[in-house]
Design an enzyme around this catalytic site. Sequence first.
Site, PDB file in Angstrom:
ATOM      1  N   ASP A   1       0.640  -1.233   0.006  1.00  0.00           N
ATOM      2  CA  ASP A   1       0.086  -0.095  -0.099  1.00  0.00           C
ATOM      3  C   ASP A   1       0.898   1.414  -0.057  1.00  0.00           C
ATOM      4  O   ASP A   1       0.727   2.159  -0.829  1.00  0.00           O
ATOM      5  CB  ASP A   1      -1.007  -0.082   1.337  1.00  0.00           C
ATOM      6  CG  ASP A   1      -0.389  -0.324   2.596  1.00  0.00           C
ATOM      7  OD1 ASP A   1       0.812  -0.523   2.641  1.00  0.00           O
ATOM      8  OD2 ASP A   1      -1.124  -0.422   3.523  1.00  0.00           O
TER       9      ASP A   1
ATOM     10  N   ASP B   1       6.689   4.012   3.519  1.00  0.00           N
ATOM     11  CA  ASP B   1       7.039   5.005   4.255  1.00  0.00           C
ATOM     12  C   ASP B   1       8.417   5.330   4.664  1.00  0.00           C
ATOM     13  O   ASP B   1       9.141   5.962   3.803  1.00  0.00           O
ATOM     14  CB  ASP B   1       6.086   4.862   5.435  1.00  0.00           C
ATOM     15  CG  ASP B   1       5.996   6.102   6.496  1.00  0.00           C
ATOM     16  OD1 ASP B   1       6.792   6.961   6.066  1.00  0.00           O
ATOM     17  OD2 ASP B   1       5.271   5.955   7.552  1.00  0.00           O
TER      18      ASP B   1
HETATM   19  P1  IMP Z   1       7.375   1.676   6.432  1.00  0.00           P
HETATM   20  O1  IMP Z   1       8.272   0.374   6.877  1.00  0.00           O
HETATM   21  O2  IMP Z   1       7.579   2.707   7.246  1.00  0.00           O
HETATM   22  O3  IMP Z   1       7.750   1.692   4.795  1.00  0.00           O
HETATM   23  O4  IMP Z   1       5.817   1.294   6.609  1.00  0.00           O
HETATM   24  C1  IMP Z   1       5.186   0.818   5.526  1.00  0.00           C
HETATM   25  C2  IMP Z   1       4.108   0.211   6.086  1.00  0.00           C
HETATM   26  O5  IMP Z   1       3.397   1.116   7.158  1.00  0.00           O
HETATM   27  C3  IMP Z   1       2.786   0.280   5.124  1.00  0.00           C
HETATM   28  O6  IMP Z   1       2.964  -1.225   4.514  1.00  0.00           O
HETATM   29  C4  IMP Z   1       1.698   0.402   5.752  1.00  0.00           C
HETATM   30  O7  IMP Z   1       1.078  -1.070   6.179  1.00  0.00           O
HETATM   31  C5  IMP Z   1       1.954   1.055   7.181  1.00  0.00           C
HETATM   32  N1  IMP Z   1       1.671   2.367   7.031  1.00  0.00           N
HETATM   33  C6  IMP Z   1       2.493   3.473   6.705  1.00  0.00           C
HETATM   34  N2  IMP Z   1       1.798   4.802   6.676  1.00  0.00           N
HETATM   35  C7  IMP Z   1       0.402   4.410   6.721  1.00  0.00           C
HETATM   36  C8  IMP Z   1      -0.543   5.052   6.640  1.00  0.00           C
HETATM   37  O8  IMP Z   1      -0.769   6.366   6.375  1.00  0.00           O
HETATM   38  N3  IMP Z   1      -1.914   4.587   6.680  1.00  0.00           N
HETATM   39  C9  IMP Z   1      -1.933   3.189   7.085  1.00  0.00           C
HETATM   40  N4  IMP Z   1      -0.856   2.443   6.966  1.00  0.00           N
HETATM   41  C10 IMP Z   1       0.439   3.214   7.047  1.00  0.00           C
HETATM   42 MG    MG Z   2       1.241  -2.648   5.134  1.00  0.00          MG
END
Ligand code: IMP
Ligand code: MG
Length: 180
Positions: free
Chosen positions: A102, A105
Amino acid sequence: MTTEDKLIKEILYTEEEIQKRIKEVAIEINEHYKASDEIIIMPIIKGGLNYTYDLIKHIKIDLSISLIKASSYHLLEKLSTPKISLIDDINIKDKDVLLVDDIVDTGETLLGVKKILETFNPKSIAITSLFYKENNNEELKQIKSFVCWRKNPKGFLMGYGLDYDEKYRNLPYIAIISYN
Ligand code: IMP
Ligand code: MG
């Protein structure tokens, strides 16, 4: 009766806008993999499921699906390291793997998943996601990405796979959560 209305600050993308953009991204993906015999589509569940379902309808290359699970949020609170687990038997040796999520981040989930998958010697690993936040991490920049929206969204998102406390993944649109 749902509580989603109270939580929504603004609808960021409607169902029609999402579906239109997915078709455009699928064209990029088809072009990139046109010489590939088969791609392994790897949805990162649960957030990547809705996108995967709509995206694969437009993919013109033979594909198979293999699930991988990652979780990094508890409500709005990020867990320090993402928990990653393989669900299906992994058969990706010398194959082109396309992860579907999705949102990228911080990229920690993507880097964690990539590290695990590399031990199975795939031919390539790329990612497609709805959102991809700008990032200066060099290792992340090396990963080929097909992204619906690169602009940093200005809040926590829900809908179309994105959850708030495990709910609202079923919404056909993507909304920004109101904190009031
Ligand atoms: P990362 O490891 O920081 O890249 O986070 C990625 C995961 O965090 C995504 O796959 C989402 O499941 C969750 N995530 C990050 N931002 C959001 C948001 O705004 N809404 C819902 N889930 C989020
Ligand atoms: Mg996720």
